[in-house]
Design an enzyme around this catalytic site. Structure first.
Site, PDB file in Angstrom:
ATOM      1  N   LEU A 104       0.840  -1.197   0.000  1.00 23.00           N
ATOM      2  CA  LEU A 104       0.000   0.000   0.000  1.00 23.00           C
ATOM      3  C   LEU A 104       0.874   1.246   0.000  1.00 23.00           C
ATOM      4  O   LEU A 104       1.697   1.422   0.897  1.00 23.00           O
ATOM      5  CB  LEU A 104      -0.908   0.028   1.236  1.00 23.00           C
ATOM      6  CG  LEU A 104      -1.914  -1.113   1.399  1.00 23.00           C
ATOM      7  CD1 LEU A 104      -2.687  -0.938   2.699  1.00 23.00           C
ATOM      8  CD2 LEU A 104      -2.883  -1.161   0.216  1.00 23.00           C
ATOM      9  N   GLU A 105       0.711   2.087  -1.004  1.00 25.61           N
ATOM     10  CA  GLU A 105       1.379   3.388  -1.056  1.00 25.61           C
ATOM     11  C   GLU A 105       0.301   4.440  -0.844  1.00 25.61           C
ATOM     12  O   GLU A 105      -0.492   4.711  -1.744  1.00 25.61           O
ATOM     13  CB  GLU A 105       2.091   3.575  -2.401  1.00 25.61           C
ATOM     14  CG  GLU A 105       3.169   2.541  -2.690  1.00 25.61           C
ATOM     15  CD  GLU A 105       4.315   2.585  -1.703  1.00 25.61           C
ATOM     16  OE1 GLU A 105       4.491   3.633  -1.046  1.00 25.61           O
ATOM     17  OE2 GLU A 105       5.028   1.585  -1.577  1.00 25.61           O
ATOM     18  N   LEU A 106       0.245   5.009   0.347  1.00 26.36           N
ATOM     19  CA  LEU A 106      -0.851   5.895   0.713  1.00 26.36           C
ATOM     20  C   LEU A 106      -0.368   7.346   0.805  1.00 26.36           C
ATOM     21  O   LEU A 106       0.278   7.834  -0.095  1.00 26.36           O
ATOM     22  CB  LEU A 106      -1.493   5.395   2.005  1.00 26.36           C
ATOM     23  CG  LEU A 106      -1.930   3.913   1.963  1.00 26.36           C
ATOM     24  CD1 LEU A 106      -2.459   3.457   3.306  1.00 26.36           C
ATOM     25  CD2 LEU A 106      -2.933   3.669   0.853  1.00 26.36           C
TER      26      LEU A 106
END
Length: 459
Positions: free
Chosen positions: A211-213
């Site tokens: 996950l790249e948030l």
């Protein structure tokens, strides 16, 4: 695309992967070259699409999207043969005689869900890493960047058959249909709300997820900073892509003694970089759509605006804005801004600034402007964040030699270069045990002599 069509694509990709077609290094390298050739052929179309979606100039499109993508591609082509090799490790004395090694293996069929703010870079960057690792790929670009998504679909269809790389366009229905399928790996870039949904669906099949948030990335400016240079670099990083950058400085924490000086320097730099009226600057971008334009304008408190604060609803442009006398009770501090609005808060001691950062969820990035080596060390030791810069902004993500990713609520996992290859690979631990000798210690029947030897080996 219907759910049935998506399932058919997945079935074909599973078959291709099971046949081993994606495994040879020569095949992976040839596919990376096809992608590079495709990007070069479609560069003009991508430029036009990025301008239509986000108002990006040709220079900005190459600097922040196409050029960085080609850089990652070139790095991967250069290093792939080394990355796929088995890595030998030491064998414990108790396991003699044997050879121990780590062997990278692709996951299989992976799903890449990309965002709208850097639709080329954040779609093709993970794709490069996934291809290099030997996977088949389904890509779901954002529906908000519709022009760029359409060009990417056309380009990738020309480069690859759908049983190898497929692009699924559309909105929430397609997202839902994709997340209900069984993938071997999911890579998602976007906001926390959708990120949680991705994680929930992945849990159904125990699918590994990257996950790249995002989050509210702070920029600390202490009293030793070179203020004019700090202002130049902050303005560049904050207002690039009209503030729609996941690692843009979200707010400034400024030492109270240089607060006024910094505000003046920032104002001067905005004028220098964007002109007297940035809304008329053809190289200044626009907000992705009306919904986000209205949201960002709603975060601006006119009573606290130092400069900017105005927008053009027709062109979806918001002037570079600075707000002073801001506290965490202000609306602008309640969410990630993701737009060209820069609140400035003050602190009296560096310890206070560090406490402020640590009292909030870990950000994707942190920036520190300081000439004080002691202050630099203290911030790096005590603050938790995904990545960042000392005396600059956002450039840490522009190198394949370092991983990029978040921590805590700002993400999990990373990619770029070697880390990107590893993100889309499972590393198998293998012991190749020789047959010309066999130590008897582990076998029953046990004896005092065997125990004494065991204690020599395992200590």
């Amino acid at each position: 695309m219907t759910e049935q069509e998506i399932r058919q694509i997945l079935e074909k990709q599973h078959r291709l992967f099971q046949e081993g077609a994606t495994l040879p290094v020569s095949f992976r390298l040839s596919q990376l070259q096809k992608l590079k050739d495709g990007i070069r052929r479609y560069e003009e179309k991508l430029d036009q699409a990025l301008e239509a979606d986000l108002g990006k100039s040709r220079m900005e499109s190459y600097m922040c999207e196409i050029g960085l993508t080609l850089s990652e591609l070139t790095w991967m082509q250069k290093h792939l043969r080394s990355l796929v090799r088995e890595k030998r490790v030491a064998t414990p004395l108790a396991q003699l005689a044997a050879r121990s090694f780590r062997s990278p293996s692709p996951y299989g069929t992976v799903l890449i869900m990309s965002p709208w703010n850097y639709p080329v870079l954040l779609t093709l960057g993970p794709l490069i890493d996934a291809i290099a690792a030997g996977n088949t790929v389904v890509i779901k670009p954002s529906a908000y960047a519709e022009h760029t998504s359409a060009v990417l679909k056309e380009m990738l269809k020309e480069c690859f058959p759908s049983e190898y790389v497929a692009v699924v366009t559309g909105g929430r229905a397609e997202n839902k249909a994709l997340l209900e399928q069984r993938f071997d790996k999911i890579f998602f870039t976007g906001g926390k709300t959708v990120g949680r949904e991705v994680l929930r669906h992945a849990a159904e099949y125990l699918t590994p997820v990257t996950l790249e948030l995002g989050g509210k990335s702070p920029c600390i400016v202490d009293k030793s900073a070179k203020i004019p240079l700090a202002a130049k670099r902050i303005v560049f990083g904050k207002y690039l892509n009209c503030g729609q950058t996941c690692v843009a400085p979200d707010y400034i924490l400024c030492d109270r003694t240089v607060y006024a000086e910094l505000i003046l320097a920032l104002q001067k730099e905005i004028t220098t970089q964007f002109g007297e009226d940035p809304l008329k600057n053809p190289d200044y971008g626009k907000i992705i759509n009306r919904k986000h334009y209205d949201r960002i304008m709603g975060l601006i408190d006119p009573d606290k605006v130092v400069c900017g604060g105005c927008g053009d609803g027709q062109s979806l442009r918001i002037a570079p804005t600075i707000m002073k006398n801001v506290t965490f009770s202000d609306t602008v501090m309640g969410e990630e801004i993701f737009g060209p609005v820069l609140p400035i808060l003050t602190y009296d001691t560096l310890e206070e600034a560090i406490d402020i950062v640590e009292e909030h969820p870990h950000p994707l990035a942190l920036y520190l402007f300081s000439e004080d080596k002691g202050a630099q060390k203290k911030v790096l030791e005590l603050c938790h964040f995904g990545g960042g810069c000392i005396n600059d902004t956002i450039i840490h993500l522009a190198t394949s030699a370092m991983p990029f990713g978040g921590v805590g609520e700002s993400g999990m996992g990373g990619y770029h270069g070697k880390t990107g290859f590893e993100t889309f690979s499972h590393f198998r631990s293998i012991v190749d045990k020789k047959t010309w000798m066999d130590l008897p210690i582990r076998y029953q029947r046990y004896s005092r002599m065997k125990e004494r030897l065991l204690r020599v080996f395992l200590r």
